[in-house]
Each structure stands twice: as structure tokens, then as C-alpha cells.
Design a protein around this motif. Structure first.
Motif, mmCIF file in Angstrom:
data_model
loop_
_atom_site.group_PDB
_atom_site.id
_atom_site.type_symbol
_atom_site.label_atom_id
_atom_site.label_comp_id
_atom_site.label_asym_id
_atom_site.label_seq_id
_atom_site.Cartn_x
_atom_site.Cartn_y
_atom_site.Cartn_z
ATOM 1 N N ILE A 1 0.959 -1.402 0.047
ATOM 2 C CA ILE A 1 -0.069 0.218 -0.107
ATOM 3 C C ILE A 1 1.011 1.333 0.018
ATOM 4 O O ILE A 1 0.590 2.144 -0.622
ATOM 5 C CB ILE A 1 -0.963 0.263 1.160
ATOM 6 N N CYS A 2 2.109 1.365 0.816
ATOM 7 C CA CYS A 2 2.473 2.511 0.895
ATOM 8 C C CYS A 2 4.038 2.363 0.548
ATOM 9 O O CYS A 2 4.871 3.554 0.413
ATOM 10 C CB CYS A 2 2.913 3.052 2.502
ATOM 11 N N GLY A 3 4.604 1.288 0.319
ATOM 12 C CA GLY A 3 6.030 1.312 -0.343
ATOM 13 C C GLY A 3 6.931 0.242 0.554
ATOM 14 O O GLY A 3 6.263 -0.093 1.618
ATOM 15 N N ARG B 1 -5.568 -0.410 6.297
ATOM 16 C CA ARG B 1 -6.728 -0.491 5.139
ATOM 17 C C ARG B 1 -6.479 0.264 4.058
ATOM 18 O O ARG B 1 -6.274 1.655 4.327
ATOM 19 C CB ARG B 1 -8.239 -0.552 6.065
ATOM 20 N N LEU B 2 -6.615 0.124 2.888
ATOM 21 C CA LEU B 2 -6.793 0.818 1.595
ATOM 22 C C LEU B 2 -8.152 1.375 1.255
ATOM 23 O O LEU B 2 -8.741 0.251 0.838
ATOM 24 C CB LEU B 2 -5.862 0.377 0.563
ATOM 25 N N ASP B 3 -8.568 2.454 1.203
ATOM 26 C CA ASP B 3 -9.630 3.046 0.372
ATOM 27 C C ASP B 3 -9.214 3.561 -1.002
ATOM 28 O O ASP B 3 -8.253 4.363 -1.003
ATOM 29 C CB ASP B 3 -10.552 3.812 1.114
ATOM 30 N N ASN B 4 -10.117 3.260 -1.797
ATOM 31 C CA ASN B 4 -9.696 3.933 -3.250
ATOM 32 C C ASN B 4 -10.971 4.508 -3.828
ATOM 33 O O ASN B 4 -11.864 4.186 -3.993
ATOM 34 C CB ASN B 4 -9.298 2.575 -4.326
ATOM 35 N N HIS B 5 -10.805 5.961 -3.721
ATOM 36 C CA HIS B 5 -11.804 6.926 -4.151
ATOM 37 C C HIS B 5 -11.767 7.378 -5.785
ATOM 38 O O HIS B 5 -10.962 8.415 -6.014
ATOM 39 C CB HIS B 5 -11.722 7.982 -3.221
ATOM 40 N N ASN B 6 -11.786 6.355 -6.351
ATOM 41 C CA ASN B 6 -11.591 6.574 -7.858
ATOM 42 C C ASN B 6 -10.294 7.070 -8.422
ATOM 43 O O ASN B 6 -10.361 8.110 -8.955
ATOM 44 C CB ASN B 6 -12.763 7.582 -8.402
ATOM 45 N N GLY B 7 -9.447 6.351 -7.857
ATOM 46 C CA GLY B 7 -8.081 6.550 -8.212
ATOM 47 C C GLY B 7 -7.226 7.388 -7.090
ATOM 48 O O GLY B 7 -5.840 7.469 -7.049
ATOM 49 N N LEU B 8 -8.144 7.961 -5.928
ATOM 50 C CA LEU B 8 -7.214 8.683 -5.108
ATOM 51 C C LEU B 8 -6.972 7.570 -4.083
ATOM 52 O O LEU B 8 -8.169 7.260 -3.289
ATOM 53 C CB LEU B 8 -8.140 9.871 -4.617
ATOM 54 N N GLU B 9 -5.802 7.095 -3.439
ATOM 55 C CA GLU B 9 -5.771 6.181 -2.467
ATOM 56 C C GLU B 9 -5.390 6.762 -1.159
ATOM 57 O O GLU B 9 -5.003 7.610 -1.164
ATOM 58 C CB GLU B 9 -4.405 5.436 -2.995
ATOM 59 N N ILE B 10 -6.390 6.146 -0.253
ATOM 60 C CA ILE B 10 -6.280 6.341 1.127
ATOM 61 C C ILE B 10 -6.085 5.366 2.097
ATOM 62 O O ILE B 10 -6.684 4.483 2.102
ATOM 63 C CB ILE B 10 -7.253 7.180 1.841
ATOM 64 N N ALA B 11 -4.828 5.399 2.731
ATOM 65 C CA ALA B 11 -4.557 4.356 3.672
ATOM 66 C C ALA B 11 -4.818 4.568 5.168
ATOM 67 O O ALA B 11 -4.485 5.834 5.577
ATOM 68 C CB ALA B 11 -2.880 4.042 3.766
ATOM 69 N N HIS B 12 -5.647 3.767 6.109
ATOM 70 C CA HIS B 12 -5.867 4.003 7.360
ATOM 71 C C HIS B 12 -4.992 3.163 7.994
ATOM 72 O O HIS B 12 -5.224 1.918 7.558
ATOM 73 C CB HIS B 12 -7.384 3.583 7.422
ATOM 74 N N ILE B 13 -4.367 3.655 9.051
ATOM 75 C CA ILE B 13 -3.026 2.932 9.602
ATOM 76 C C ILE B 13 -3.354 3.111 11.279
ATOM 77 O O ILE B 13 -3.888 4.176 11.853
ATOM 78 C CB ILE B 13 -1.937 3.511 9.442
ATOM 79 N N ALA B 14 -3.127 1.795 11.811
ATOM 80 C CA ALA B 14 -3.191 1.554 13.275
ATOM 81 C C ALA B 14 -2.011 1.026 13.834
ATOM 82 O O ALA B 14 -1.929 -0.227 13.311
ATOM 83 C CB ALA B 14 -4.405 1.247 13.936
ATOM 84 N N THR B 15 -1.154 1.424 14.640
ATOM 85 C CA THR B 15 0.073 0.504 14.905
ATOM 86 C C THR B 15 0.693 0.947 16.426
ATOM 87 O O THR B 15 0.481 2.184 16.818
ATOM 88 C CB THR B 15 1.301 0.410 13.806
ATOM 89 N N MET C 1 -4.346 8.386 8.724
ATOM 90 C CA MET C 1 -4.974 8.166 7.605
ATOM 91 C C MET C 1 -3.853 9.064 6.615
ATOM 92 O O MET C 1 -3.305 10.125 7.057
ATOM 93 C CB MET C 1 -6.194 8.711 7.462
ATOM 94 N N SER C 2 -3.436 8.427 5.437
ATOM 95 C CA SER C 2 -2.442 8.880 4.680
ATOM 96 C C SER C 2 -2.931 8.879 3.121
ATOM 97 O O SER C 2 -3.548 7.549 2.740
ATOM 98 C CB SER C 2 -1.265 7.925 4.579
ATOM 99 N N VAL C 3 -2.983 9.894 2.743
ATOM 100 C CA VAL C 3 -3.584 10.250 1.355
ATOM 101 C C VAL C 3 -2.372 10.239 0.376
ATOM 102 O O VAL C 3 -1.660 10.858 0.796
ATOM 103 C CB VAL C 3 -4.362 11.588 1.329
ATOM 104 N N HIS C 4 -2.366 9.512 -0.822
ATOM 105 C CA HIS C 4 -1.447 9.427 -1.642
ATOM 106 C C HIS C 4 -1.815 10.288 -2.905
ATOM 107 O O HIS C 4 -2.491 10.062 -3.610
ATOM 108 C CB HIS C 4 -1.218 7.975 -2.033
ATOM 109 N N LEU C 5 -0.778 11.472 -2.734
ATOM 110 C CA LEU C 5 -1.052 12.340 -3.974
ATOM 111 C C LEU C 5 0.170 12.126 -4.991
ATOM 112 O O LEU C 5 1.237 11.956 -4.576
ATOM 113 C CB LEU C 5 -0.965 13.833 -3.642
ATOM 114 N N PRO C 6 0.065 12.084 -6.516
ATOM 115 C CA PRO C 6 0.971 11.831 -7.192
ATOM 116 C C PRO C 6 1.938 12.729 -7.091
ATOM 117 O O PRO C 6 1.801 14.095 -7.127
ATOM 118 C CB PRO C 6 0.326 11.772 -8.507
ATOM 119 N N LYS C 7 3.277 12.408 -7.075
ATOM 120 C CA LYS C 7 4.213 13.275 -6.786
ATOM 121 C C LYS C 7 4.589 14.377 -8.000
ATOM 122 O O LYS C 7 4.899 15.401 -7.805
ATOM 123 C CB LYS C 7 5.757 12.406 -6.616
#
Length: 299
Positions: free
Chosen positions: A14-16, A33-47, A111-117
Motif C-alpha cells: 500500500i505505502c511502499g 486498510r486501503l480505500d480507493n476513491h476512484n484513483g485517489l488512494e487513502i491508507a488507514h493505519i493503526a500501530t 490516515m495517509s492520502v497518496h498524491l501523485p508526486k
């Protein structure tokens, strides 16, 4: 360590590439957990890991900026010679091409939103790229961003929507981040230095006042703060001390006009010194005489 194996598999997919170090004496907790909002990936993290490491050797997958909203608990970050702490409700922007360590303070959720660099780099100057920074909370844009991210966390990804929705979300998040970074991109060093001085003058009476305290108030690193004062005659700590001594001088000089003049101890407490002895040592270092001698010389 099955849970750790499953966690690392999720993190890598999910994150690399990140390496996780669990606490030796605590059961490991790690969910993603990974949510995909039509191409916008959002990871939900607990640790509750002790440390999560992204080293130079694992920064090959550097195609994202991570926009992190700290939901619960606090997460420490360290990179190069800098470090910072992300508190609940705070947001950070992280360039995935940089090596850094994360230090969860107990069990955390984010939560981590993944924006294209490639997309984000077109919005910011080169000075703003290749960075790890907290988003300034005192901007209306950052407050709207936090609300938007929380809303996304509760949005059903199974709801029927179009690819354009994902692109619109990506554009909106990027646009809301940009204003909170602009002071660091476009303000001159002198104007940011003046902001730092104003913070210092406002907090002179606070015994916790220090370069680290000011850096956190301004959401910049200590190294950046020191750099702002590098062209000044005084360092940050020296400026703080100088301003405190000047305020003490004003109080000492006003003694004759006061029915009940402040004692040296009262002046010390008033301007952030722990006691009269600390004030006397600092005062003599700056003025060459003790506070009582200085007061006598003014009469």
C-alpha cells in the motif's frame, strides 16, 4: 510474528518499502486498510510499533507525497538532523523520496492520502519540494483540509461515482495544502525572522520559552529557526536573553515611581527566570553588573 508479517505485507503493497521494528516487550499491533476513491488512494493505519523506517535504500518507490492526518495518539518523525511530533488533529506533508523514521508514541491511528508526486511538484517551487513539514493549523485552508480528510475517512468507497470525482478530490487536497506552505516558499527570510521575534516578545514571560518552543509555535524546524538568525548579531537564545534583560531593566528602572518597588526575585519570575540567582548571573553576563547594582546606578 504472523501479525507483523501480515502488517509488513500490507505496508509494502500500500505505502511502499518501510521496515518496522516492534517493541520487544509488547504484543505488536498493526492494521492497515486501503480505500480507493476512484484513483485517489487513502491508507488507514493503526500501530504501536517502536519505529518505522524508510531508508535511502528503500526510497526507490518515490512516486507519492503522503498527506498524513494524525487521528489518535502522537507520531514522532526524524530525518536528517531534524525532528518533529505530529499531534492528534495535525497534518503533515511528506515527500516519499526522502529517508525518515517514524516513532509512534503508543498506539496511534492516522490516515495517509497518496498524491501523485509529479502532480504536486508542478504546484510548488523547487524550494517546497523534497520536504517533510507540518501543515500550518492557523490557516483557514488547513482547517478546511482537516475537515475534508475526516469526511473522506467516513465516505463509503462503494458508493457509485465517477473517475472525475477522484481527480477533483486530488485537486482540492493539493489546492488546500498550497496556501499553508506559501509563507515558507515566498516570504523573505527577514519577514519570517520578524515573525519569530514577535513570537519571542509575546512569550518572554513564559519560563518554557526556548528555540525549540518557538520553532514548534511556528511549525518550522529548529535548524530553520537558527538559519533565520544566522545573519543577526545575536543567536535565537541570545536574542531571547537580551529581550528578557531589557524588560527586567525597565522594571528595575521603574522602581522609584512605584510605591512598592518589585524585588529582584519578583522581576526574575516576571520575565521567565527560575529565581533571582539565575537572573543575577544572566544580568551580569549581559550588563556587566548585578541587577541591584544596575538599579542603584539608575537612581
Amino acid at each position: 510474528m504472523l501479525d507483523l508479517d501480515l502488517w509488513e505485507h500490507s505496508v509494502h503493497s500500500i505505502c511502499g518499502n518501510f521496515d518496522t521494528q516492534p517493541h520487544r516487550n509488547l504484543p505488536f499491533i498493526g492494521n492497515m486498510r486501503l480505500d480507493n476513491h476512484n484513483g485517489l488512494e487513502i491508507a488507514h493505519i493503526a500501530t504501536n510499533a517502536e519505529k518505522i523506517i524508510r531508508s535511502k535504500s528503500t526510497c526507490q518507490d518515490d512516486k507519492h507525497y503522503f498527506v498524513i492526518l494524525q487521528k489518535k495518539g502522537s507520531m514522532g518523525f526524524s530525518w536528517s538532523n531534524d525532528n518533529d511530533l505530529l499531534l492528534p488533529g495535525e497534518i503533515a506533508l511528506i515527500d516519499s523520496s526522502l529517508p525518515y523514521d517514524m516513532h509512534p508514541q503508543g498506539l496511534i491511528e492516522q490516515m495517509s492520502v497518496h498524491l501523485p508526486k509529479a502532480h504536486v511538484d508542478t504546484l510548488f517551487s523547487k524550494h517546497a519540494q523534497h520536504r517533510i513539514t507540518k501543515i500550518r493549523q492557523n490557516r483557514s485552508s488547513s482547517q478546511i483540509l482537516a475537515t475534508m480528510l475526516r469526511q473522506l475517512a467516513n465516505t463509503d468507497t462503494n458508493h457509485c461515482s465517477l473517475q472525475e470525482d477522484g481527480q477533483a478530490l486530488q485537486e482540492a487536497i493539493s489546492a488546500l495544502i498550497k496556501p499553508s506552505l506559501e509563507p515558507l516558499m515566498s516570504d523573505s527570510a527577514s519577514s519570517i525572522r520578524e515573525q519569530a521575534k514577535q513570537h519571542i516578545l509575546r512569550l518572554l514571560s513564559d519560563e518554557n520559552l526556548s528555540p525549540d518552543y518557538i520553532a514548534k509555535k511556528m511549525n518550522i524546524s529548529k535548524r530553520s529557526l537558527y538559519r533565520l538568525f544566522s545573519e543577526e548579531d545575536l543567536t535565537v537564545a541570545q536574542f531571547i536573553l537580551q529581550m528578557r534583560i531589557e524588560k527586567c531593566c525597565e522594571d528595575l528602572n521603574a522602581a522609584d515611581a512605584m510605591e512598592y518597588p518589585l524585588s529582584i526575585t519578583e522581576v526574575a519570575y516576571r520575565w521567565g527566570f527560575s529565581d533571582a540567582s539565575q537572573l543575577s548571573r544572566a544580568f551580569k553576563r549581559v550588563k556587566g553588573v548585578s541587577p541591584s547594582q544596575w538599579r542603584q546606578n539608575q537612581s
